[in-house]
Design a protein around this motif. Structure first.
Motif, short mmCIF file in Angstrom:
data_model
loop_
_atom_site.label_atom_id
_atom_site.label_comp_id
_atom_site.label_asym_id
_atom_site.label_seq_id
_atom_site.Cartn_x
_atom_site.Cartn_y
_atom_site.Cartn_z
N ARG A 51 0.84 -1.20 0.00
CA ARG A 51 0.00 0.00 0.00
C ARG A 51 0.87 1.25 0.00
O ARG A 51 1.97 1.26 0.57
N PHE A 78 2.40 -1.02 4.96
CA PHE A 78 1.20 -1.85 5.02
C PHE A 78 0.91 -2.46 3.66
O PHE A 78 1.48 -2.05 2.64
N ASP A 135 -2.20 -4.92 1.16
CA ASP A 135 -3.52 -5.49 0.96
C ASP A 135 -3.39 -6.98 0.68
O ASP A 135 -2.51 -7.41 -0.07
N LEU A 160 -6.08 3.95 13.15
CA LEU A 160 -6.28 2.51 13.28
C LEU A 160 -6.08 2.03 14.71
O LEU A 160 -6.92 1.30 15.25
N LEU A 177 -8.86 3.26 3.76
CA LEU A 177 -8.32 1.91 3.56
C LEU A 177 -8.90 1.22 2.34
O LEU A 177 -8.40 0.17 1.92
N LEU A 222 -11.96 -0.07 2.20
CA LEU A 222 -12.86 -1.16 2.58
C LEU A 222 -14.20 -0.99 1.86
O LEU A 222 -14.70 0.13 1.72
N GLY A 268 -14.57 -5.99 7.86
CA GLY A 268 -13.29 -5.58 7.32
C GLY A 268 -12.23 -5.77 8.39
O GLY A 268 -12.48 -5.51 9.57
N VAL A 290 -7.98 -5.44 9.59
CA VAL A 290 -6.58 -5.08 9.44
C VAL A 290 -5.84 -5.93 10.46
O VAL A 290 -5.93 -5.70 11.67
N THR A 309 -1.65 -5.97 7.55
CA THR A 309 -2.34 -6.52 6.38
C THR A 309 -3.81 -6.13 6.38
O THR A 309 -4.53 -6.41 7.34
N VAL A 310 -4.25 -5.49 5.30
CA VAL A 310 -5.66 -5.10 5.14
C VAL A 310 -6.36 -6.19 4.35
O VAL A 310 -5.97 -6.52 3.23
N LYS A 364 -9.86 -6.91 2.75
CA LYS A 364 -11.05 -6.17 2.38
C LYS A 364 -12.28 -7.06 2.24
O LYS A 364 -13.38 -6.56 2.01
#
Length: 248
Positions: free
Chosen positions: A40, A46, A48, A80, A209, A211, A216, A218, A222-223, A225
């Motif tokens: 990201r 960070f 995805d 966050l 983010l 989303l 959702g 994090v 790591t996000v 989605k």
């Protein structure tokens, strides 16, 4: 003893059975495919999750969120992990941020897994109330956050997540009474303008983010989605624990 064609048929059948069993065993012990990520731009460090392990069936249950404003120029890491109004459960590593809605069906499954791991000290869970499915969702979020001010977020969350409720002040008072809280304070806190301001911050963060629905997640850096099933969730937790402290 079998002879001739019958013996040949039995041998062929045994070979086919062995091949089928062998294939099933190989499938059972085969390692899962590797997790795939895309870095990201923000927050720095960070990423995805874009793993092929994303579960199509559970993804279909994820509500699609309306567009939310981005937190332009904001500190995404602080939003966050350091919003003092977010309920926080457990003290393990990694930190998992969970965006949820009380009318989201798959949130009941993912939430149960997360609360269980937080209670066991395996993760630190930060809950982001993100009511994207209408007035009942928002009323539920207000009730949960009001209960959090009296130290009863977890039982309020569980009650609201597993009960069909009518989102009225009377129900809020009933909930407070059942949880041993002060009903008058509960009603007053539900009406406090600070709570919708908190919900607006969460919506802005979800937009930042990218989303598109609940649940959702994090997980560390790591996000995710889309919703994930238990094996993938545990793989993400283990991977983030291996990587160590967050980059912010």
């Amino acid at each position: 003893m079998f002879t001739g064609p019958r013996r040949l048929a039995l041998v062929a059948l045994a070979l086919v059975s062995a091949l089928v069993v062998g294939a099933a065993v190989r499938k059972a012990i085969a390692p899962p495919p590797p997790l795939t990520f895309v870095e990201r731009a923000a927050p720095a460090g960070f990423r995805d999750l874009v793993s092929a392990q994303r579960d199509a069936a559970s993804a279909a249950l994820v509500p699609i969120a309306p567009a939310a404003p981005a937190a332009a120029g904001g500190d995404v890491c602080a939003a966050l992990f350091a919003d003092p109004d977010d309920p926080r459960i457990g003290a393990g590593e990694p930190v998992v941020v969970y965006f949820t809605d009380y009318r989201c069906p798959y949130c009941r499954v993912v939430g149960a897994l997360l609360f269980e791991r937080a209670a066991a000290g395996e993760i630190t869970l930060i809950v982001k109330e993100w009511p994207i499915l209408g007035p009942a969702s928002e009323a539920g979020a207000r009730m949960a956050l009001a209960a959090a001010r009296q130290g009863a977020f977890v039982p309020a969350h569980e009650r609201l997540m597993h009960t069909a409720f009518v989102p009225t002040p009377a129900y809020g008072a009933e909930l407070a009474h059942d949880l041993g809280l002060d009903p008058d304070r509960m009603i007053a806190d539900m009406a406090d303008p600070a709570i919708p301001a908190h919900l607006a911050r969460t919506a802005a963060l979800a937009g930042e983010l990218g989303l598109n629905g609940t649940p959702g997640l994090v997980v560390g850096r790591t996000v995710a989605k889309r919703s994930v099933r238990e094996p993938l969730l545990d793989r993400l937790i283990d991977e983030e624990r291996r990587l160590g402290p967050l980059p912010c």
